[in-house]
Enzyme design. Structure first.
Site, mmCIF file in Angstrom:
data_model
loop_
_atom_site.group_PDB
_atom_site.id
_atom_site.type_symbol
_atom_site.label_atom_id
_atom_site.label_comp_id
_atom_site.label_asym_id
_atom_site.label_seq_id
_atom_site.Cartn_x
_atom_site.Cartn_y
_atom_site.Cartn_z
ATOM 1 N N ASP A 47 0.801 -1.385 0.252
ATOM 2 C CA ASP A 47 -0.022 -0.074 0.117
ATOM 3 C C ASP A 47 1.086 1.208 0.046
ATOM 4 O OD1 ASP A 47 -1.953 1.985 0.870
ATOM 5 O OD2 ASP A 47 -3.078 0.485 1.482
ATOM 6 N N THR A 88 -6.388 4.029 -2.085
ATOM 7 C CA THR A 88 -6.527 2.416 -1.983
ATOM 8 C C THR A 88 -7.462 1.656 -2.583
ATOM 9 O OG1 THR A 88 -5.439 3.101 0.200
ATOM 10 C CG2 THR A 88 -6.338 0.961 0.075
ATOM 11 N N LYS A 170 -6.034 -3.379 6.164
ATOM 12 C CA LYS A 170 -7.289 -2.640 5.906
ATOM 13 C C LYS A 170 -8.577 -3.765 5.354
ATOM 14 C CE LYS A 170 -4.782 1.405 4.506
ATOM 15 N NZ LYS A 170 -4.465 2.322 3.589
ATOM 16 N N ASP A 318 1.760 2.428 4.010
ATOM 17 C CA ASP A 318 0.805 3.627 3.582
ATOM 18 C C ASP A 318 0.664 4.447 5.048
ATOM 19 O OD1 ASP A 318 -1.319 5.020 2.216
ATOM 20 O OD2 ASP A 318 -2.409 4.555 3.491
HETATM 21 ZN ZN ZN Z 1 -3.562 2.740 -0.393
#
Ligand code: ZN
Length: 579
Positions: A47, A88, A170, A318
């Site tokens: 990410d 994302t 996530k 990220d």
């Molecule tokens: Zn991302």
């Protein structure tokens, strides 16, 4: 998955071979036409990982991580996303579908759901319950993804014998690459510090997941000091000083701008503040690798000829990138650690499945822009365009055109859609989109085309706004395919979910963003990411043909000899495929 195998007696096989040898000369024997598929497809997503990280830090990588993929696989050095916003969820919605957000429907991490008037996330789902976390926490599912994935197609091709599992910190990054017909997706809860899933996939968590959580995998990092892996001089050489003025971590984060970072979140013992702090460290990547290893063992991934799919998205890169920016020592360090995480995972898969039986793709969901203040200091035109500057100009233009007498209350005050966020009402402004209030415009007989022009003209008068596209323009396809900004806006526009006006800031500028560093733009620092594919049938090398992460799914599908995902519009990267 293991299945019952029929065994053929050896004596019979030998008899047939002897018989065939007698009839067909050796050189004329037909080649087998049915080739074995790999046993495992592994997608590694990092990410917020720019292509240039492979080059800037590449001399410090070990032999078994990125370097193994770069030397053993095919790597495209000119791989760019061809959509915006580069966030994302749109990136993760593209990797295994081969579809732009315009086709996957995943146009942002969040958007306005016009039907309910509520803000929704790309994976939020009120009809399912969370498993493994706190009882009242919201749960997620892939129901808003409009395209099938490589995993979905493998499941169809094998009568569901293929197993497909997605893993990330996530929810969106675990759920979207796996797809709607996946067996499971697991993500990390920052409220409970556990790996969670939802009732979309099953009524309760598999026992091995419950055991993994019972060992409190996150808590052992409480109080960990995050230090550099290598001597400071290596970092200063590649990333500059540790604490430049543009790194600006607010004191409320219980963190500093410089090493070492002590991971407690200001808490006395593991709690949600600590789990959030852990998200902003490199260490969740280690938890994900351990969890992926457990998934491989307990779900028997890659153990038979029905190809399974494991998608793993590292999120720590990220969080660290947002807080410290792409030219920070922290981003350099999390990159070097990710190299080791990948080496650990690949070594494990090699021992368990065999890399020769594994088809691997590595990419990122987006890059990241330099911190605006950093870009400004370098003379690159960095800066921030405040929310008030944009909306002030637009509101003033609307009032001037539709309330010229200055009546109070202003009848045009509700022409832009508002929503309630954290108890305050503000104009909807998300993904640099603005949404019109169609009911109010209809009530006052306002011509929507003319209204669009008023808003677009006002937006373009704001310093720092480079481009502005209206819904009508995008719906008509009145865009230029040779203008990459227009094309990327069109590829990121899904009519039922996108706004009525789409704005683009000048390079190195953020609109209405207070976060230290971010991404989302159509510019190369946000679009240029690695695309690497390694496995049987792929000729290793560094390829300079233009490529995109949208090409991964159709290329994997070609290698797997399956139907490409439903909305796959990417290119099969034939330059690296053996015929
Ligand atoms: Zn991302």
């Amino acid at each position: 998955m293991r299945g019952m195998r029929q065994r053929t007696p050896l004596a019979f096989v030998l008899a047939v071979v002897v018989l065939l040898s007698a009839v067909v000369p050796a050189q004329r024997r037909p080649q087998p036409t049915v080739q074995k598929r790999p046993r495992l497809v592994l997608l590694i997503a990092v990410d917020q990982f720019r292509y240039d990280y492979l080059e800037r830090f590449g001399d410090l990588f070990g032999p078994n991580g990125f370097r193994r993929l770069l030397s053993g696989g095919a790597s495209w050095a000119q791989s760019n996303y061809d959509h915006m916003p580069t966030y994302t969820a749109p990136g993760h919605g593209t990797m295994m579908t081969g579809a732009y957000p315009a086709e996957s429907g995943i146009i942002g991490n969040e958007w306005l759901d016009r039907a309910s008037g509520k803000r929704v996330t790309s994976v939020s789902d009120e009809s399912v319950k969370l498993l493994g976390g706190l009882p009242n926490d919201p749960a997620s599912s892939p129901w808003r993804l409009m395209a099938s994935t490589v995993g979905d197609e493998l499941r169809l091709a094998t009568n569901d014998r293929a197993k497909v599992i997605g893993i990330s910190v996530k929810d969106r990054s675990a759920i979207l690459p796996a797809g709607r017909h996946a067996n499971a997706a697991y993500w990390f809860s920052w409220t409970s510090g556990t790996m969670v899933s939802s009732t979309y996939y099953f009524p309760q968590l598999p026992a091995w997941v419950t055991s993994f959580n019972a060992a409190k995998p996150a808590d052992k990092y409480f109080g960990t000091k995050w230090e550099r892996l290598l001597p400071e001089s290596e970092y200063t050489k590649r990333a500059g000083p540790d604490n430049p003025s543009w790194e600006n971590v607010p004191s409320t984060w219980n963190d500093t701008n410089s090493f070492p970072h002590t991971i407690t979140g200001g808490a006395k013992s593991p709690d949600r503040n600590f789990y959030t702090a852990l998200d902003y460290s490199p260490f969740t990547n280690e938890i994900l690798v351990s969890f992926a290893e457990q998934a491989i063992v307990n779900e028997q991934l890659g153990q038979d000829d029905d190809t399974d799919v494991l998608t793993l998205s590292f999120s720590a890169n990220d969080y660290v990138g947002h807080r410290f920016g792409p030219y920070s020592q922290e981003v350099m360090d999390v990159t070097l650690r990710t190299d080791r995480n990948i080496a650990t995972l690949l070594d494990f898969i090699d021992a368990r499945v065999g890399l020769a039986n594994t088809l691997i793709a590595l990419t990122a969901d987006h890059g990241v822009s330099p911190i605006p203040e950093h870009a400004a200091a370098l003379g690159l035109g960095g800066g921030r365009v405040p929310f008030g500057a944009v909306m002030g100009k637009i509101q003033a233009a609307i009032s001037a055109r539709y309330n010229p007498q200055g009546k109070t209350p202003d009848p045009s005050a509700d022409y832009l859609l508002r929503f309630s966020e954290a108890g305050t009402s503000r104009e909807w402004f998300i993904n640099n989109n603005i949404y019109f209030n169609y009911d109010a415009l209809r009530r006052d007989g306002v011509n929507i085309e003319e209204f669009s022009q008023v808003v677009v003209a006002a937006a373009l008068s704001v310093p720092g706004i480079a481009r502005c596209f209206s819904r009508l323009q995008l719906l008509r396809g009145a865009t230029s395919i040779t203008d990459p900004i227009e094309r990327r806006a069109l590829h990121g526009f899904y009519p039922a979910r996108s706004g009525d006006v789409v704005m683009v800031a000048e390079p190195y500028k953020y609109i209405a963003e207070t976060i230290t560093a971010t991404h989302g733009s159509p510019y190369s620092y946000d679009t240029h990411v690695p695309t690497i594919i390694m496995g049987a049938g792929v000729t290793p090398g560094r390829y300079l043909e233009p490529a995109s992460p949208t090409d991964i799914a159709p290329t994997l599908s070609a290698l797997l000899r399956i139907t490409a995902p439903s909305n796959s519009t990417g290119r099969v990267l034939i330059e690296a495929l053996r015929r």
